[in-house]
Design a protein around this motif. Structure first.
Motif, PDB file in Angstrom:
ATOM      1  N   CYS A  32      78.862  85.626  33.626  1.00  0.00           N
ATOM      2  CA  CYS A  32      79.547  84.604  32.839  1.00  0.00           C
ATOM      3  C   CYS A  32      79.004  84.681  31.411  1.00  0.00           C
ATOM      4  CB  CYS A  32      79.292  83.215  33.424  1.00  0.00           C
ATOM      5  SG  CYS A  32      79.972  81.869  32.428  1.00  0.00           S
ATOM      6  N   VAL A  33      79.913  84.730  30.440  1.00  0.00           N
ATOM      7  CA  VAL A  33      79.512  84.779  29.030  1.00  0.00           C
ATOM      8  C   VAL A  33      80.182  83.636  28.296  1.00  0.00           C
ATOM      9  CG1 VAL A  33      79.372  86.174  26.932  1.00  0.00           C
ATOM     10  CG2 VAL A  33      79.342  87.289  29.174  1.00  0.00           C
ATOM     11  N   GLU A  34      79.478  82.517  28.213  1.00  0.00           N
ATOM     12  CA  GLU A  34      79.955  81.356  27.474  1.00  0.00           C
ATOM     13  C   GLU A  34      78.759  80.750  26.756  1.00  0.00           C
ATOM     14  OE1 GLU A  34      81.874  78.567  29.991  1.00  0.00           O
ATOM     15  OE2 GLU A  34      83.362  79.977  30.773  1.00  0.00           O
ATOM     16  N   VAL A  35      79.031  79.968  25.733  1.00  0.00           N
ATOM     17  CA  VAL A  35      77.945  79.326  25.001  1.00  0.00           C
ATOM     18  C   VAL A  35      77.162  78.424  25.950  1.00  0.00           C
ATOM     19  CG1 VAL A  35      77.340  77.768  23.110  1.00  0.00           C
ATOM     20  CG2 VAL A  35      79.224  79.406  22.838  1.00  0.00           C
ATOM     21  N   GLY A  36      75.878  78.681  26.064  1.00  0.00           N
ATOM     22  CA  GLY A  36      75.021  77.886  26.942  1.00  0.00           C
ATOM     23  C   GLY A  36      75.141  78.229  28.410  1.00  0.00           C
ATOM     24  N   GLU A  37      76.013  79.187  28.753  1.00  0.00           N
ATOM     25  CA  GLU A  37      76.218  79.544  30.160  1.00  0.00           C
ATOM     26  C   GLU A  37      76.247  81.063  30.328  1.00  0.00           C
ATOM     27  OE1 GLU A  37      76.155  77.727  32.703  1.00  0.00           O
ATOM     28  OE2 GLU A  37      76.361  75.705  31.916  1.00  0.00           O
ATOM     29  N   ASN A  38      75.245  81.738  29.775  1.00  0.00           N
ATOM     30  CA  ASN A  38      75.131  83.188  29.970  1.00  0.00           C
ATOM     31  C   ASN A  38      74.439  83.446  31.303  1.00  0.00           C
ATOM     32  OD1 ASN A  38      76.312  83.680  27.526  1.00  0.00           O
ATOM     33  ND2 ASN A  38      74.394  83.973  26.422  1.00  0.00           N
ATOM     34  N   MET A  39      75.179  84.016  32.237  1.00  0.00           N
ATOM     35  CA  MET A  39      74.637  84.195  33.590  1.00  0.00           C
ATOM     36  C   MET A  39      74.949  85.576  34.134  1.00  0.00           C
ATOM     37  SD  MET A  39      75.707  80.640  35.450  1.00  0.00           S
ATOM     38  CE  MET A  39      75.267  79.042  34.776  1.00  0.00           C
ATOM     39  N   LEU A  40      74.022  86.095  34.934  1.00  0.00           N
ATOM     40  CA  LEU A  40      74.234  87.300  35.716  1.00  0.00           C
ATOM     41  C   LEU A  40      74.097  86.928  37.187  1.00  0.00           C
ATOM     42  CD1 LEU A  40      71.992  89.744  33.659  1.00  0.00           C
ATOM     43  CD2 LEU A  40      74.480  89.754  33.716  1.00  0.00           C
ATOM     44  N   VAL A  41      75.011  87.411  38.011  1.00  0.00           N
ATOM     45  CA  VAL A  41      74.952  87.142  39.450  1.00  0.00           C
ATOM     46  C   VAL A  41      74.580  88.439  40.156  1.00  0.00           C
ATOM     47  CG1 VAL A  41      76.175  86.290  41.465  1.00  0.00           C
ATOM     48  CG2 VAL A  41      76.739  85.390  39.195  1.00  0.00           C
ATOM     49  N   TYR A  42      73.323  88.513  40.609  1.00  0.00           N
ATOM     50  CA  TYR A  42      72.820  89.685  41.309  1.00  0.00           C
ATOM     51  C   TYR A  42      72.990  89.533  42.819  1.00  0.00           C
ATOM     52  CZ  TYR A  42      70.089  91.207  37.182  1.00  0.00           C
ATOM     53  OH  TYR A  42      69.681  91.646  35.951  1.00  0.00           O
ATOM     54  N   GLU A  43      72.786  90.648  43.524  1.00  0.00           N
ATOM     55  CA  GLU A  43      72.647  90.569  44.973  1.00  0.00           C
ATOM     56  C   GLU A  43      71.441  89.682  45.294  1.00  0.00           C
ATOM     57  OE1 GLU A  43      70.845  94.024  47.027  1.00  0.00           O
ATOM     58  OE2 GLU A  43      70.905  95.003  45.064  1.00  0.00           O
TER      59      GLU A  43
END
Length: 238
Positions: A32-43
Motif C-alpha cells: 500500500c502506498v498512501e500518505v501515512g500508510e506505506n505498507m508491505l505485506v510479506y509472507e
C-alpha cells in the motif's frame, strides 16, 4: 515513522521482490502506498527476525548449532541466488541479523530490499556518494569511498556468520570504545587453538562439532578481509 526510510525504499522492494523466487528470500504478497500508510505485506514468518533470537540472552540458547548451521547455509544460498542465479544481479546492500526472517521451521528468509542495487549483464560493482546501511556490517571500501559490489554483501555475510557463531553483535565502535567483534575474533584466531573456543557462544560451546565451527569461523574471517578482491565469492561459500 521513525525508521528513516520512506516511499523510495518501499517502491524499491515492490520493484525487486516479485521478480525473485527462492526458498531463502521473503515473498511479497501486497503493498500500500498512501500518505501515512506505506505498507508491505510479506509472507507470514512466525519466528520473527534472527536478531530477535541471537541477541536475546534468554532466547539465544534455543539456537543450537544444527539450527545455526542451517541458518548460515540458507542465507548463503539466498545470497548466491541474488548474485548469480536470479534474472537480475542484485546486491542486497543491508544484510544483517534483523533483515533475516525465520519461518516456522527456522528456515531463513532474506528481507528488506529497500537499499538493494540492481545490475544487468556482467556488471558487479558501482559507486555512490549516498552512504546508506548499517555500520558494523558495511564493507570498508563502501563506508570510506562509496564503492559497492557483490563482495560488499560477502563482507556483510561474514559479519553475520561471526555473530551467529559467537552470539555477539558487531556493534560499530570507535577505536576509543574498544574492539569490535571482528577484531576480537581475529585476535583469538591468531592467538591459536587455545583461544578459538572463546569465539563460540557459551550456550553451544560444549555441544557443537568443533571442526565444523572452526571451518565456519575461518570462512567468516575470509569474508571480512579488508581487501575486497581477497574475499570469496558466494559460490565459494557453498
Amino acid at each position: 515513522m521513525s525508521s528513516g526510510q520512506g516511499q523510495r525504499e518501499l517502491l524499491k522492494e515492490v520493484e525487486i521482490i516479485p521478480k525473485l523466487q527462492h526458498r531463502n528470500l521473503v515473498q511479497l504478497y501486497g503493498y500500500c502506498v498512501e500518505v501515512g500508510e506505506n505498507m508491505l505485506v510479506y509472507e507470514y514468518v512466525p519466528n520473527g527476525s534472527l536478531a530477535h533470537f541471537l541477541f536475546d540472552p534468554d532466547k539465544r540458547p534455543s539456537l543450537d548449532w544444527d539450527c545455526r548451521f542451517k541458518i548460515i547455509g540458507g542465507i548463503a544460498r539466498g545470497l548466491l541466488y541474488l548474485h548469480e542465479d536470479s534474472r537480475l544481479r542484485i546486491i542486497h546492500h543491508d544484510l544483517k541479523a534483523s533483515n533475516i526472517l525465520l519461518d516456522a521451521n527456522m528456515i531463513p528468509k532474506i528481507s528488506d530490499f529497500g537499499m538493494a542495487k540492481i545490475f544487468g549483464g556482467d556488471h558487479t560493482s558501482g559507486n555512490t556518494r549516498r552512504i546508506v546501511g548499517t555500520f558494523g556490517y558495511m564493507a570498508p571500501e563502501y563506508a570510506t569511498h562509496g564503492q559497492f559490489s557483490v563482495k560488499s554483501d560477502v563482507y556483510s555475510f561474514g559479519v553475520l556468520l561471526l555473530e551467529i557463531i559467537s552470539g555477539k553483535k558487531n556493534a560499530y565502535k570507535s577505536k576509543r570504545d574498544g574492539d569490535t567483534l571482528i577484531s576480537y575474533v581475529w585476535k583469538a584466531w591468531n592467538d591459536g587453538n587455545g583461544t578459538i573456543s572463546k569465539i563460540i557462544d557459551s550456550s553451544i560451546r560444549k555441544h557443537c562439532p568443533r571442526s565444523e565451527v572452526v571451518r565456519c569461523i575461518r570462512i567468516g574471517l575470509l569474508c571480512v578481509q579488508e581487501n575486497a578482491t581477497s574475499r570469496p565469492s558466494c559460490l565459494q561459500l557453498l
